[in-house]
Design an enzyme around this catalytic site. Structure first.
Site, PDB file in Angstrom:
ATOM      1  N   ARG A   1     -45.308 -59.580  32.864  1.00 53.04           N
ATOM      2  CA  ARG A   1     -45.575 -58.390  32.069  1.00 53.04           C
ATOM      3  C   ARG A   1     -45.500 -58.781  30.598  1.00 53.04           C
ATOM      4  NH1 ARG A   1     -47.393 -56.562  36.043  1.00 53.04           N
ATOM      5  NH2 ARG A   1     -46.871 -54.611  37.109  1.00 53.04           N
TER       6      ARG A   1
ATOM      7  N   GLU B   1     -51.797 -52.782  26.866  1.00 50.27           N
ATOM      8  CA  GLU B   1     -53.046 -53.050  27.595  1.00 50.27           C
ATOM      9  C   GLU B   1     -53.875 -51.776  27.642  1.00 50.27           C
ATOM     10  OE1 GLU B   1     -51.978 -54.766  31.383  1.00 50.27           O
ATOM     11  OE2 GLU B   1     -50.803 -56.339  30.429  1.00 50.27           O
TER      12      GLU B   1
ATOM     13  N   HIS C   1     -55.500 -58.697  32.668  1.00 55.66           N
ATOM     14  CA  HIS C   1     -54.561 -58.351  33.753  1.00 55.66           C
ATOM     15  C   HIS C   1     -55.269 -58.405  35.125  1.00 55.66           C
ATOM     16  CE1 HIS C   1     -50.631 -55.990  34.668  1.00 55.66           C
ATOM     17  NE2 HIS C   1     -50.999 -56.699  35.703  1.00 55.66           N
TER      18      HIS C   1
HETATM   19  C1  DGY Z   1     -48.858 -55.744  40.021  1.00 51.14           C
HETATM   20  O1  DGY Z   1     -49.144 -55.498  41.197  1.00 51.14           O
HETATM   21  O2  DGY Z   1     -47.783 -55.389  39.522  1.00 51.14           O
HETATM   22  C2  DGY Z   1     -49.870 -56.490  39.238  1.00 51.14           C
HETATM   23  O3  DGY Z   1     -49.450 -56.786  37.965  1.00 51.14           O
HETATM   24  C3  DGY Z   1     -51.129 -55.703  39.190  1.00 51.14           C
HETATM   25  O4  DGY Z   1     -50.919 -54.572  38.413  1.00 51.14           O
END
Ligand code: DGY
Length: 325
Positions: A237, A266, A285
């Protein structure tokens, strides 16, 4: 009477049919202004919610007094106020496992792309600037045999270690809350303190969840502990990293490059300084974003939601203490 589920993510036709068979479904097609207003209107009647990429905070959830279950189509659950959900006895589920290998593939794609300067040099060719044989100015660095440093040795960290160890002959070092003997045995991996990992690894890869403890974990001090050849990879993240400090480290070349799939905000702002740097590979992402994996995640979320609404324990329950058998 059928229960009412609000979807804020479109599902494939077979999954829609399966849901509609068992529950009333309202679909919010997109999360633009109109979609969000529609969502707010449907919440008072919703018993189940399914979707991703939306911050579901107490303010929004207070609009849903009948809510029993939330199924996130993601493994990360940083978009949810888990304490609040638990206090209200609302079951939160996520979609681990099914995305592990795909997300590790994304990590490795970024490792290879940054080390071998794939995007920068492909852009050079596309722009018509390949006019003579390339020289040292365009060389990248090896991946095979280099030290892979993984911060957060969960499922995705392990899948990354597997690729590095078996596929690329990389010594693996890792940092996590506690040492993992089974991982050490499988991948000849060695545990390191965070500063030692930052010093030793050629590739520093973040695969850990965003929590109060991990927010801002990698900042100016940590970038200073890396070396000028270090390549930094983030598939976890954005908020685990102080992005301004990352920009500074890249601009001043105190680290070599960064492969980033996640950002503090984002979508990434079009004028982000990261996008002006040749030594950055930025992707939108895409960690789990393949047809196969997104369908598997959606199926998993539907299973979790239908189980919860039928009074059964969902397989991927996040807030254990909300469960009352
Ligand atoms: C998650 O599944 O957390 C990935 O980052 C996709 O959003």
């Amino acid at each position: 009477m059928k229960k009412h589920v609000v979807l804020y993510k479109k599902l494939s036709a077979p999954l829609m049919d399966r849901l509609r068979d068992q529950v009333e479904v309202t679909l919010i097609e997109s999360l633009d202004k109109g979609g969000l207003a529609h969502l707010r209107d449907t919440l008072p009647d919703a018993q189940g919610l399914l979707g991703a990429s939306l911050r579901l905070d107490a303010e929004l959830l207070d609009l849903a007094p009948r809510l029993e279950a939330v199924a996130s189509v993601s493994v990360g659950v940083d978009n949810y106020d888990i304490d609040y959900l638990t206090r209200r006895g609302i079951l939160l589920s996520n979609t681990p496992d099914v995305l592990t290998e795909t997300t590790a593939d994304t990590g490795f794609a970024l490792i290879l792309a940054t080390a071998r300067r794939v995007v920068e040099l492909a852009n050079m060719v596309r722009a018509g600037n390949w006019n003579q044989n390339i020289g040292a100015l365009h060389f990248g660095s090896d991946v095979h045999g280099k030290t892979l440093g993984i911060i957060g040795m969960g499922r995705i960290g392990e899948a990354l270690a597997q690729r590095g160890h078996f596929g690329f002959g990389m010594p693996v070092i890792y940092h996590s809350q506690s040492p993992k003997p089974a991982v050490e045995q499988r991948f000849a991996a060695e545990y390191r303190s965070l500063p030692d990992l930052l010093k030793e690894a050629d590739f520093v890869c973040l695969t850990l969840p965003l929590t109060k403890q991990t927010q801002g974990l990698i900042g100016a001090k940590e970038f200073m502990q890396m070396g000028p050849e270090t390549i930094f990879i983030n598939i976890s993240r954005g908020k685990v990293v102080d992005e301004a400090a990352l920009v500074q480290a890249l601009q001043q070349q105190t680290i070599r490059a960064a492969g980033l799939d996640v950002f503090e905000r984002e979508p990434l702002a079009h004028d982000s300084p990261l996008l002006r740097l040749n030594n950055v590979v930025a992707t939108p992402h895409i960690g789990s974003a393949t047809h196969e994996t997104r369908e598997a995640m959606a199926r998993c979320a539907v299973d979790n939601l239908l189980a919860a609404l039928a009074g059964k324990r969902p397989q991927n329950l996040v807030n254990e203490s909300a469960w009352q058998p």
